[in-house]
Enzyme design. Structure first.
Site, PDB file in Angstrom:
ATOM      1  N   LYS A  11       0.826  -1.220   0.000  1.00 24.84           N
ATOM      2  CA  LYS A  11       0.000   0.000   0.000  1.00 24.84           C
ATOM      3  C   LYS A  11       0.860   1.269   0.000  1.00 24.84           C
ATOM      4  O   LYS A  11       2.045   1.225   0.319  1.00 24.84           O
ATOM      5  CB  LYS A  11      -0.952  -0.040   1.202  1.00 24.84           C
ATOM      6  CG  LYS A  11      -1.941  -1.220   1.123  1.00 24.84           C
ATOM      7  CD  LYS A  11      -2.994  -1.162   2.224  1.00 24.84           C
ATOM      8  CE  LYS A  11      -3.954  -2.345   2.099  1.00 24.84           C
ATOM      9  NZ  LYS A  11      -5.043  -2.291   3.103  1.00 24.84           N
ATOM     10  N   TYR A  51     -12.164  -2.009  -4.453  1.00 24.28           N
ATOM     11  CA  TYR A  51     -12.761  -2.183  -3.121  1.00 24.28           C
ATOM     12  C   TYR A  51     -14.291  -2.136  -3.149  1.00 24.28           C
ATOM     13  O   TYR A  51     -14.927  -1.854  -2.126  1.00 24.28           O
ATOM     14  CB  TYR A  51     -12.205  -1.134  -2.150  1.00 24.28           C
ATOM     15  CG  TYR A  51     -10.832  -1.501  -1.604  1.00 24.28           C
ATOM     16  CD1 TYR A  51     -10.657  -2.613  -0.775  1.00 24.28           C
ATOM     17  CD2 TYR A  51      -9.709  -0.740  -1.914  1.00 24.28           C
ATOM     18  CE1 TYR A  51      -9.406  -2.949  -0.270  1.00 24.28           C
ATOM     19  CE2 TYR A  51      -8.450  -1.069  -1.412  1.00 24.28           C
ATOM     20  CZ  TYR A  51      -8.314  -2.171  -0.581  1.00 24.28           C
ATOM     21  OH  TYR A  51      -7.073  -2.503  -0.084  1.00 24.28           O
ATOM     22  N   PHE A  59     -15.779   3.554   6.069  1.00 21.00           N
ATOM     23  CA  PHE A  59     -14.390   3.892   5.741  1.00 21.00           C
ATOM     24  C   PHE A  59     -14.102   3.886   4.240  1.00 21.00           C
ATOM     25  O   PHE A  59     -12.980   4.159   3.820  1.00 21.00           O
ATOM     26  CB  PHE A  59     -13.425   2.944   6.467  1.00 21.00           C
ATOM     27  CG  PHE A  59     -13.597   1.477   6.140  1.00 21.00           C
ATOM     28  CD1 PHE A  59     -13.036   0.915   4.992  1.00 21.00           C
ATOM     29  CD2 PHE A  59     -14.312   0.643   6.992  1.00 21.00           C
ATOM     30  CE1 PHE A  59     -13.187  -0.426   4.698  1.00 21.00           C
ATOM     31  CE2 PHE A  59     -14.472  -0.712   6.711  1.00 21.00           C
ATOM     32  CZ  PHE A  59     -13.906  -1.244   5.546  1.00 21.00           C
ATOM     33  N   ARG A  87      -2.293 -14.597   4.407  1.00 26.34           N
ATOM     34  CA  ARG A  87      -2.962 -13.824   5.474  1.00 26.34           C
ATOM     35  C   ARG A  87      -2.267 -14.065   6.815  1.00 26.34           C
ATOM     36  O   ARG A  87      -2.231 -13.182   7.667  1.00 26.34           O
ATOM     37  CB  ARG A  87      -4.463 -14.100   5.496  1.00 26.34           C
ATOM     38  CG  ARG A  87      -5.151 -13.483   4.248  1.00 26.34           C
ATOM     39  CD  ARG A  87      -6.641 -13.343   4.384  1.00 26.34           C
ATOM     40  NE  ARG A  87      -7.020 -12.361   5.378  1.00 26.34           N
ATOM     41  CZ  ARG A  87      -7.475 -11.124   5.098  1.00 26.34           C
ATOM     42  NH1 ARG A  87      -7.588 -10.701   3.858  1.00 26.34           N
ATOM     43  NH2 ARG A  87      -7.823 -10.318   6.078  1.00 26.34           N
ATOM     44  N   THR A  93      -5.899  -7.271  10.308  1.00 25.32           N
ATOM     45  CA  THR A  93      -6.176  -6.002   9.627  1.00 25.32           C
ATOM     46  C   THR A  93      -5.666  -4.812  10.444  1.00 25.32           C
ATOM     47  O   THR A  93      -5.141  -3.850   9.892  1.00 25.32           O
ATOM     48  CB  THR A  93      -7.700  -5.850   9.406  1.00 25.32           C
ATOM     49  OG1 THR A  93      -8.182  -7.006   8.710  1.00 25.32           O
ATOM     50  CG2 THR A  93      -8.031  -4.595   8.610  1.00 25.32           C
ATOM     51  N   ARG A 104       2.130  -6.612   8.730  1.00 23.36           N
ATOM     52  CA  ARG A 104       1.336  -5.484   9.228  1.00 23.36           C
ATOM     53  C   ARG A 104       1.828  -5.007  10.590  1.00 23.36           C
ATOM     54  O   ARG A 104       1.809  -3.811  10.885  1.00 23.36           O
ATOM     55  CB  ARG A 104      -0.147  -5.860   9.260  1.00 23.36           C
ATOM     56  CG  ARG A 104      -0.770  -5.816   7.857  1.00 23.36           C
ATOM     57  CD  ARG A 104      -2.150  -6.396   7.804  1.00 23.36           C
ATOM     58  NE  ARG A 104      -2.854  -6.003   6.590  1.00 23.36           N
ATOM     59  CZ  ARG A 104      -4.040  -6.479   6.228  1.00 23.36           C
ATOM     60  NH1 ARG A 104      -4.664  -7.365   6.999  1.00 23.36           N
ATOM     61  NH2 ARG A 104      -4.599  -6.074   5.105  1.00 23.36           N
ATOM     62  N   ASN A 114      -2.300  -0.153   6.723  1.00 22.11           N
ATOM     63  CA  ASN A 114      -1.733  -1.384   7.285  1.00 22.11           C
ATOM     64  C   ASN A 114      -0.731  -2.068   6.353  1.00 22.11           C
ATOM     65  O   ASN A 114      -0.479  -3.259   6.450  1.00 22.11           O
ATOM     66  CB  ASN A 114      -2.864  -2.336   7.709  1.00 22.11           C
ATOM     67  CG  ASN A 114      -3.816  -2.652   6.571  1.00 22.11           C
ATOM     68  OD1 ASN A 114      -3.559  -2.303   5.414  1.00 22.11           O
ATOM     69  ND2 ASN A 114      -4.915  -3.316   6.873  1.00 22.11           N
ATOM     70  N   HIS A 117      -2.100  -5.516   1.309  1.00 24.95           N
ATOM     71  CA  HIS A 117      -3.377  -6.195   1.065  1.00 24.95           C
ATOM     72  C   HIS A 117      -3.106  -7.660   0.754  1.00 24.95           C
ATOM     73  O   HIS A 117      -2.119  -7.984   0.106  1.00 24.95           O
ATOM     74  CB  HIS A 117      -4.079  -5.560  -0.145  1.00 24.95           C
ATOM     75  CG  HIS A 117      -5.226  -6.372  -0.677  1.00 24.95           C
ATOM     76  ND1 HIS A 117      -6.498  -6.291  -0.138  1.00 24.95           N
ATOM     77  CD2 HIS A 117      -5.294  -7.309  -1.655  1.00 24.95           C
ATOM     78  CE1 HIS A 117      -7.298  -7.146  -0.784  1.00 24.95           C
ATOM     79  NE2 HIS A 117      -6.597  -7.764  -1.709  1.00 24.95           N
ATOM     80  N   GLU A 128      -9.050 -10.476  -8.411  1.00 20.71           N
ATOM     81  CA  GLU A 128      -8.122  -9.376  -8.139  1.00 20.71           C
ATOM     82  C   GLU A 128      -6.872  -9.489  -9.011  1.00 20.71           C
ATOM     83  O   GLU A 128      -6.328  -8.471  -9.453  1.00 20.71           O
ATOM     84  CB  GLU A 128      -7.752  -9.366  -6.652  1.00 20.71           C
ATOM     85  CG  GLU A 128      -8.929  -8.986  -5.758  1.00 20.71           C
ATOM     86  CD  GLU A 128      -8.623  -9.119  -4.263  1.00 20.71           C
ATOM     87  OE1 GLU A 128      -9.524  -8.854  -3.459  1.00 20.71           O
ATOM     88  OE2 GLU A 128      -7.483  -9.492  -3.894  1.00 20.71           O
TER      89      GLU A 128
HETATM   90  N1  UDP Z   1     -10.020  -0.454   6.491  1.00 18.14           N
HETATM   91  C1  UDP Z   1     -10.174   0.828   7.003  1.00 18.14           C
HETATM   92  N2  UDP Z   1     -10.933   0.987   8.131  1.00 18.14           N
HETATM   93  C2  UDP Z   1     -11.568  -0.050   8.750  1.00 18.14           C
HETATM   94  C3  UDP Z   1     -11.410  -1.344   8.224  1.00 18.14           C
HETATM   95  C4  UDP Z   1     -10.637  -1.509   7.092  1.00 18.14           C
HETATM   96  O1  UDP Z   1      -9.634   1.778   6.454  1.00 18.14           O
HETATM   97  O2  UDP Z   1     -12.233   0.170   9.773  1.00 18.14           O
HETATM   98  C5  UDP Z   1      -9.197  -0.646   5.289  1.00 18.14           C
HETATM   99  C6  UDP Z   1      -7.878  -1.357   5.572  1.00 18.14           C
HETATM  100  O3  UDP Z   1      -6.869  -0.754   4.758  1.00 18.14           O
HETATM  101  C7  UDP Z   1      -8.177  -2.765   5.146  1.00 18.14           C
HETATM  102  C8  UDP Z   1      -9.117  -2.558   3.963  1.00 18.14           C
HETATM  103  O4  UDP Z   1      -9.904  -1.449   4.359  1.00 18.14           O
HETATM  104  O5  UDP Z   1      -6.996  -3.470   4.808  1.00 18.14           O
HETATM  105  C9  UDP Z   1     -10.015  -3.715   3.624  1.00 18.14           C
HETATM  106  O6  UDP Z   1     -10.709  -4.113   4.779  1.00 18.14           O
HETATM  107  P1  UDP Z   1     -10.905  -5.649   5.140  1.00 18.14           P
HETATM  108  O7  UDP Z   1     -11.914  -5.733   6.222  1.00 18.14           O
HETATM  109  O8  UDP Z   1     -11.167  -6.418   3.869  1.00 18.14           O
HETATM  110  O9  UDP Z   1      -9.492  -6.054   5.764  1.00 18.14           O
HETATM  111  P2  UDP Z   1      -8.303  -6.952   5.174  1.00 18.14           P
HETATM  112  O10 UDP Z   1      -8.927  -8.044   4.351  1.00 18.14           O
HETATM  113  O11 UDP Z   1      -7.438  -6.019   4.343  1.00 18.14           O
HETATM  114  O12 UDP Z   1      -7.573  -7.474   6.379  1.00 18.14           O
HETATM  115 MG    MG Z   2     -10.310  -7.977   2.816  1.00 12.12          MG
END
Ligand code: UDP
Ligand code: MG
Length: 140
Positions: A11, A51, A59, A87, A93, A104, A114, A117, A128
């Protein structure tokens, strides 16, 4: 196996602070094979489209703003059980909740920024991967 892939994106916050190299090294050491790689700056429309599933979240707008704020490094990674294994390598996250030694935990600075992705399912990994890479840009 062709389906054992995941899509990763370093990112903007991590690119900006010079973490491409260290993150690629961790990915390499964890045994992932890089089968496609590029640096791109997403437009707001492209970030929205990537997204899309989060469109209704509070968000969403700020995430789109962030993800289009600077270049990112996208890659397709291959590994046995790639989605889950990756993951594990990236961690929770929320960097504050991520296990020590995860990407992360090391390079994330907030839930939004974070650092990286990782796809959440093989179906989404395939979608993707096609979002970022054409057939002649990937090497199986
Ligand atoms: N995100 C954010 N605020 C939140 C939750 C998520 O800005 O409260 C962002 C964060 O960069 C995250 C992305 O949105 O990586 C996608 O969210 P997801 O729940 O899919 O998390 P991930 O799969 O990336 O762990
Ligand atoms: Mg996700």
């Amino acid at each position: 196996m062709r389906s054992d892939i995941t899509l990763a994106i370093i990112k903007p916050n991590a690119v900006r602070t010079g973490k491409i190299g260290p993150i690629l090294a961790m990915i390499n050491e964890a045994g992932f094979e890089i089968i496609a790689l590029k640096m791109v700056k997403l437009t707001k429309q492209q970030a929205e489209s990537f997204y899309e599933v989060h469109r209704e979240k509070v968000f969403f707008e700020s995430l789109v703003e962030f993800m289009s704020s600077g270049p990112v490094v996208a890659m397709i990674l291959r590994h046995r059980n790639a989605v889950d294994e990756f993951r594990k390598l990236i961690g929770n996250t929320d960097p504050a909740k991520a296990e020590p030694g995860t990407i992360r935990k090391l390079y994330g600075i907030s839930v939004q920024m974070n650092a990286i992705h990782g796809s959440d399912s093989i179906e989404n990994a395939i979608k993707e991967a096609s979002f970022f890479f054409s057939e002649i840009e990937r090497f199986y």
